[in-house]
Design an enzyme around this catalytic site. Structure first.
Site, mmCIF file in Angstrom:
data_model
loop_
_atom_site.group_PDB
_atom_site.id
_atom_site.type_symbol
_atom_site.label_atom_id
_atom_site.label_comp_id
_atom_site.label_asym_id
_atom_site.label_seq_id
_atom_site.Cartn_x
_atom_site.Cartn_y
_atom_site.Cartn_z
ATOM 1 C CB THR A 1 -0.938 -0.007 1.218
ATOM 2 O OG1 THR A 1 -1.806 -1.140 1.129
ATOM 3 C CG2 THR A 1 -1.775 1.259 1.284
ATOM 4 C CB SER B 1 -2.460 -10.757 -0.377
ATOM 5 O OG SER B 1 -2.614 -10.127 -1.638
ATOM 6 C CG ASP C 1 -2.973 -7.759 3.036
ATOM 7 O OD1 ASP C 1 -3.426 -6.913 3.820
ATOM 8 O OD2 ASP C 1 -3.455 -7.975 1.904
#
Length: 308
Positions: free
Chosen positions: A16, A57, A90
């Site tokens: 992110t 992820s 994540d």
């Protein structure tokens, strides 16, 4: 920059912190390491390196192998005073522990990232990265192993988990005190290991567990209920896995506390422990998976790396 001048190495992997919205509004990593450092407005001398660019992820065991090798070769340079890795949230806790288990250098490795994307009105990534670089450059942070700096907190890797999907202080520890770090093990490839995570639920049947056992994985980590319990049918399936010599580690979906494996019955933790299942201790499923994978790859005792 003078290649012999002391500096912090910043390694970017996406996440992110590097993401902006594409034409559809979905977040995708777009910023490289140089851009991330420029936005952080740091005064500490740094070098930058782009390793991969992905959502965490998607971080595979092969990617973890790559990061372990990159950290080790980078520390062969005496001018590197510490390493910062930008990473998606994540699986940040998983990667942090995977690095910590093989980290035998006094210089710090610090992971950081962001909850808000780079094009948000008030992104948190620049401050997180600036703080992580300061931690990595600090002599006071030596001999602490791998750390995560996020939302103003600097936390050890072991026992770390992501505690909130939105809050800027995103990470917490499962134990009320820092956990002891086992001695580092030799780096060995993880990429070919198959260790799925099986989630338990009340009254679960044996179907999913038996399907996993039929695939002959190297190990199974169970996100159990309470202190490492599963239903009767799932417990019976895990017993069959243990009979076949498959490593089974019992973790929990509960946020805090240790897995004690104290209950009886076919799905109880104590019964499964008697059959050879291992407790994850204070490690939650993702970190337990990294500990088991590292143990199997290196030949170390899984109980030592799990801390159970």
């Amino acid at each position: 920059m003078d290649p012999n001048k002391p500096c912090v190495l910043v390694i970017a992997t996406g996440g992110t912190i590097a993401s902006t919205a594409d034409a559809s509004g979905a977040r995708v990593p777009t910023l490289d390491c140089t851009a991330l450092v420029a936005r952080a407005e740091v005064s500490t001398p740094v070098r930058t390196h782009d390793a991969v660019s992905l959502d965490s992820s998607a971080m595979s065991l092969a990617d973890v192998d790559m990061l372990r090798g990159l950290v080790r070769t980078s520390f062969a340079d005496a001018s590197v005073t510490g390493i910062v890795i930008t990473h998606g949230t994540d699986s940040m806790a998983d990667t942090a522990l995977a690095l910590d288990l093989v980290h035998d250098d006094p210089r710090p490795v610090v992971l950081t990232g962001a909850q808000r994307p780079a094009d948000a009105a008030a992104p948190d990534g620049p401050a997180n990265l600036r703080g992580a670089i300061e931690v990595a450059a600090s002599p006071q942070q030596r001999d602490r192993g791998v750390l995560v700096h996020f939302g103003g907190d600097t936390l050890p890797a072991r026992g770390l988990y992501k505690a909130d999907t939105e809050e800027l202080r995103a990470f917490a520890l499962t134990a009320p005190h820092p956990l002891p770090r086992p001695a580092a093990v030799d780096v060995a490839p993880l990429r070919d290991l198959r260790i799925p995570v099986l989630a338990a639920w009340p009254g679960a049947d044996a179907e999913l567990a038996d399907a996993l056992v039929a695939q002959h994985p190297d190990g199974i980590v169970v996100a159990g209920l309470g202190s490492g319990n599963v239903s009767t049918a799932m417990g019976q399936a895990l017993a069959r896995a243990l009979e076949l010599g498959i490593e089974v580690v019992m973790s929990t979906s509960v946020a805090h506390g240790a897995v004690s494996l104290a209950y009886g019955g076919a799905g109880g933790g104590a019964t499964l422990a008697d059959l050879g299942a291992r407790s994850a201790g204070f490690l939650r499923p993702g970190q337990a998976r990294m500990a088991l994978a590292t143990a199997l790859a290196s030949g170390a005792d899984p109980a030592r790396l799990l801390g159970s």
